[in-house]
Design a protein around this motif. Structure first.
Motif, PDB file in Angstrom:
ATOM      1  N   LEU A 109       0.840  -1.197   0.000  1.00 32.91           N
ATOM      2  CA  LEU A 109       0.000   0.000   0.000  1.00 32.91           C
ATOM      3  C   LEU A 109       0.877   1.250   0.000  1.00 32.91           C
ATOM      4  O   LEU A 109       0.601   2.222  -0.714  1.00 32.91           O
ATOM      5  CB  LEU A 109      -0.925   0.021   1.213  1.00 32.91           C
ATOM      6  CG  LEU A 109      -1.978  -1.090   1.272  1.00 32.91           C
ATOM      7  CD1 LEU A 109      -2.730  -1.023   2.593  1.00 32.91           C
ATOM      8  CD2 LEU A 109      -2.932  -1.006   0.098  1.00 32.91           C
ATOM      9  N   ASP A 110       1.945   1.218   0.782  1.00 36.03           N
ATOM     10  CA  ASP A 110       2.869   2.341   0.851  1.00 36.03           C
ATOM     11  C   ASP A 110       3.523   2.587  -0.505  1.00 36.03           C
ATOM     12  O   ASP A 110       3.612   3.726  -0.968  1.00 36.03           O
ATOM     13  CB  ASP A 110       3.927   2.073   1.924  1.00 36.03           C
ATOM     14  CG  ASP A 110       4.891   3.221   2.089  1.00 36.03           C
ATOM     15  OD1 ASP A 110       4.425   4.359   2.340  1.00 36.03           O
ATOM     16  OD2 ASP A 110       6.105   2.992   1.981  1.00 36.03           O
ATOM     17  N   ALA A 111       3.967   1.520  -1.158  1.00 33.95           N
ATOM     18  CA  ALA A 111       4.589   1.650  -2.478  1.00 33.95           C
ATOM     19  C   ALA A 111       3.598   2.208  -3.491  1.00 33.95           C
ATOM     20  O   ALA A 111       3.947   3.075  -4.314  1.00 33.95           O
ATOM     21  CB  ALA A 111       5.132   0.295  -2.941  1.00 33.95           C
ATOM     22  N   TRP A 112       2.355   1.742  -3.456  1.00 36.43           N
ATOM     23  CA  TRP A 112       1.320   2.233  -4.373  1.00 36.43           C
ATOM     24  C   TRP A 112       1.071   3.719  -4.130  1.00 36.43           C
ATOM     25  O   TRP A 112       1.028   4.511  -5.070  1.00 36.43           O
ATOM     26  CB  TRP A 112       0.022   1.433  -4.190  1.00 36.43           C
ATOM     27  CG  TRP A 112      -1.095   1.998  -5.001  1.00 36.43           C
ATOM     28  CD1 TRP A 112      -1.363   1.746  -6.316  1.00 36.43           C
ATOM     29  CD2 TRP A 112      -2.085   2.929  -4.564  1.00 36.43           C
ATOM     30  NE1 TRP A 112      -2.466   2.465  -6.716  1.00 36.43           N
ATOM     31  CE2 TRP A 112      -2.923   3.198  -5.666  1.00 36.43           C
ATOM     32  CE3 TRP A 112      -2.342   3.562  -3.349  1.00 36.43           C
ATOM     33  CZ2 TRP A 112      -3.991   4.082  -5.587  1.00 36.43           C
ATOM     34  CZ3 TRP A 112      -3.413   4.442  -3.269  1.00 36.43           C
ATOM     35  CH2 TRP A 112      -4.228   4.691  -4.381  1.00 36.43           C
ATOM     36  N   PHE A 113       0.927   4.098  -2.866  1.00 35.87           N
ATOM     37  CA  PHE A 113       0.649   5.488  -2.512  1.00 35.87           C
ATOM     38  C   PHE A 113       1.794   6.396  -2.958  1.00 35.87           C
ATOM     39  O   PHE A 113       1.572   7.438  -3.565  1.00 35.87           O
ATOM     40  CB  PHE A 113       0.421   5.602  -0.997  1.00 35.87           C
ATOM     41  CG  PHE A 113      -0.090   6.945  -0.576  1.00 35.87           C
ATOM     42  CD1 PHE A 113      -1.410   7.292  -0.780  1.00 35.87           C
ATOM     43  CD2 PHE A 113       0.753   7.861   0.027  1.00 35.87           C
ATOM     44  CE1 PHE A 113      -1.885   8.536  -0.390  1.00 35.87           C
ATOM     45  CE2 PHE A 113       0.282   9.100   0.416  1.00 35.87           C
ATOM     46  CZ  PHE A 113      -1.035   9.443   0.203  1.00 35.87           C
ATOM     47  N   LYS A 114       3.029   5.983  -2.685  1.00 34.38           N
ATOM     48  CA  LYS A 114       4.192   6.788  -3.079  1.00 34.38           C
ATOM     49  C   LYS A 114       4.284   6.912  -4.596  1.00 34.38           C
ATOM     50  O   LYS A 114       4.660   7.960  -5.116  1.00 34.38           O
ATOM     51  CB  LYS A 114       5.467   6.184  -2.512  1.00 34.38           C
ATOM     52  CG  LYS A 114       5.622   6.435  -1.032  1.00 34.38           C
ATOM     53  CD  LYS A 114       6.873   5.789  -0.495  1.00 34.38           C
ATOM     54  CE  LYS A 114       6.993   6.039   0.999  1.00 34.38           C
ATOM     55  NZ  LYS A 114       8.146   5.332   1.571  1.00 34.38           N
ATOM     56  N   SER A 115       3.936   5.863  -5.316  1.00 32.96           N
ATOM     57  CA  SER A 115       3.989   5.930  -6.774  1.00 32.96           C
ATOM     58  C   SER A 115       2.969   6.933  -7.305  1.00 32.96           C
ATOM     59  O   SER A 115       3.206   7.588  -8.312  1.00 32.96           O
ATOM     60  CB  SER A 115       3.759   4.553  -7.395  1.00 32.96           C
ATOM     61  OG  SER A 115       2.405   4.167  -7.313  1.00 32.96           O
ATOM     62  N   ARG A 116       1.839   7.068  -6.627  1.00 34.55           N
ATOM     63  CA  ARG A 116       0.822   8.037  -7.025  1.00 34.55           C
ATOM     64  C   ARG A 116       1.267   9.455  -6.696  1.00 34.55           C
ATOM     65  O   ARG A 116       0.983  10.384  -7.432  1.00 34.55           O
ATOM     66  CB  ARG A 116      -0.531   7.753  -6.357  1.00 34.55           C
ATOM     67  CG  ARG A 116      -1.167   6.449  -6.795  1.00 34.55           C
ATOM     68  CD  ARG A 116      -1.462   6.495  -8.287  1.00 34.55           C
ATOM     69  NE  ARG A 116      -1.754   5.226  -8.867  1.00 34.55           N
ATOM     70  CZ  ARG A 116      -0.869   4.377  -9.383  1.00 34.55           C
ATOM     71  NH1 ARG A 116       0.403   4.624  -9.335  1.00 34.55           N
ATOM     72  NH2 ARG A 116      -1.234   3.263  -9.959  1.00 34.55           N
ATOM     73  N   LEU A 117       1.975   9.628  -5.585  1.00 37.34           N
ATOM     74  CA  LEU A 117       2.486  10.956  -5.222  1.00 37.34           C
ATOM     75  C   LEU A 117       3.560  11.412  -6.204  1.00 37.34           C
ATOM     76  O   LEU A 117       3.646  12.589  -6.537  1.00 37.34           O
ATOM     77  CB  LEU A 117       3.072  10.938  -3.810  1.00 37.34           C
ATOM     78  CG  LEU A 117       2.077  10.832  -2.661  1.00 37.34           C
ATOM     79  CD1 LEU A 117       2.819  10.735  -1.341  1.00 37.34           C
ATOM     80  CD2 LEU A 117       1.133  12.022  -2.655  1.00 37.34           C
ATOM     81  N   ASN A 118       4.384  10.473  -6.667  1.00 39.99           N
ATOM     82  CA  ASN A 118       5.488  10.795  -7.572  1.00 39.99           C
ATOM     83  C   ASN A 118       5.047  10.908  -9.021  1.00 39.99           C
ATOM     84  O   ASN A 118       5.788  11.397  -9.848  1.00 39.99           O
ATOM     85  CB  ASN A 118       6.593   9.751  -7.448  1.00 39.99           C
ATOM     86  CG  ASN A 118       7.250   9.789  -6.089  1.00 39.99           C
ATOM     87  OD1 ASN A 118       7.337  10.838  -5.464  1.00 39.99           O
ATOM     88  ND2 ASN A 118       7.706   8.645  -5.617  1.00 39.99           N
ATOM     89  N   SER A 119       3.850  10.448  -9.316  1.00 41.29           N
ATOM     90  CA  SER A 119       3.330  10.477 -10.677  1.00 41.29           C
ATOM     91  C   SER A 119       2.364  11.651 -10.811  1.00 41.29           C
ATOM     92  O   SER A 119       1.456  11.808 -10.020  1.00 41.29           O
ATOM     93  CB  SER A 119       2.601   9.165 -10.972  1.00 41.29           C
ATOM     94  OG  SER A 119       1.747   9.312 -12.080  1.00 41.29           O
ATOM     95  N   GLY A 120       2.554  12.449 -11.810  1.00 40.36           N
ATOM     96  CA  GLY A 120       1.645  13.559 -12.047  1.00 40.36           C
ATOM     97  C   GLY A 120       0.369  13.136 -12.737  1.00 40.36           C
ATOM     98  O   GLY A 120      -0.539  13.925 -12.922  1.00 40.36           O
ATOM     99  N   SER A 121       0.266  11.849 -13.103  1.00 41.02           N
ATOM    100  CA  SER A 121      -0.878  11.395 -13.896  1.00 41.02           C
ATOM    101  C   SER A 121      -2.103  11.060 -13.066  1.00 41.02           C
ATOM    102  O   SER A 121      -3.196  10.973 -13.580  1.00 41.02           O
ATOM    103  CB  SER A 121      -0.483  10.168 -14.722  1.00 41.02           C
ATOM    104  OG  SER A 121      -0.166   9.091 -13.867  1.00 41.02           O
ATOM    105  N   GLN A 122      -1.941  10.837 -11.769  1.00 41.07           N
ATOM    106  CA  GLN A 122      -3.067  10.464 -10.917  1.00 41.07           C
ATOM    107  C   GLN A 122      -3.245  11.497  -9.827  1.00 41.07           C
ATOM    108  O   GLN A 122      -2.289  11.956  -9.242  1.00 41.07           O
ATOM    109  CB  GLN A 122      -2.810   9.099 -10.257  1.00 41.07           C
ATOM    110  CG  GLN A 122      -2.697   7.962 -11.213  1.00 41.07           C
ATOM    111  CD  GLN A 122      -4.040   7.516 -11.741  1.00 41.07           C
ATOM    112  OE1 GLN A 122      -5.046   7.654 -11.074  1.00 41.07           O
ATOM    113  NE2 GLN A 122      -4.058   7.006 -12.945  1.00 41.07           N
ATOM    114  N   SER A 123      -4.466  11.860  -9.551  1.00 42.48           N
ATOM    115  CA  SER A 123      -4.718  12.744  -8.424  1.00 42.48           C
ATOM    116  C   SER A 123      -5.117  11.907  -7.228  1.00 42.48           C
ATOM    117  O   SER A 123      -5.718  10.853  -7.370  1.00 42.48           O
ATOM    118  CB  SER A 123      -5.815  13.754  -8.755  1.00 42.48           C
ATOM    119  OG  SER A 123      -7.042  13.084  -8.947  1.00 42.48           O
TER     120      SER A 123
END
Length: 73
Positions: free
Chosen positions: A52-66
């Motif tokens: 879950l942490d890895a998924w969340f961090k990937s969303r924070l680092n990606s500008g494609s998902q809010s």
């Protein structure tokens, strides 16, 4: 002999809370679709905090998902 440590599984409610209050049904739907790692055991969903942490961090680092967080002003 090597010692193996297992990461405990979190249930849907614990996982949704960890993700900042995501709705449990949203989390389950995302797991069913393969958008987030989850494990269905006896008709219940479980998650690993590290995934879950890895998924969340990937969303924070990606500008494609809010990401919307509950509880903020």
């Amino acid at each position: 002999m090597e010692t193996v440590n297992f990461e405990p599984l979190l249930n849907t409610e614990e996982s949704a809370t960890l993700l900042g209050g995501m709705h449990t049904k949203t989390l389950q739907r995302m797991a069913r679709r393969g958008e987030i790692a989850g494990y269905q055991i006896a008709h219940r969903w479980y998650f690993l905090a590290s995934e879950l942490d890895a998924w969340f961090k990937s969303r924070l680092n990606s500008g494609s998902q809010s990401i919307r967080m509950n509880g903020g002003n």
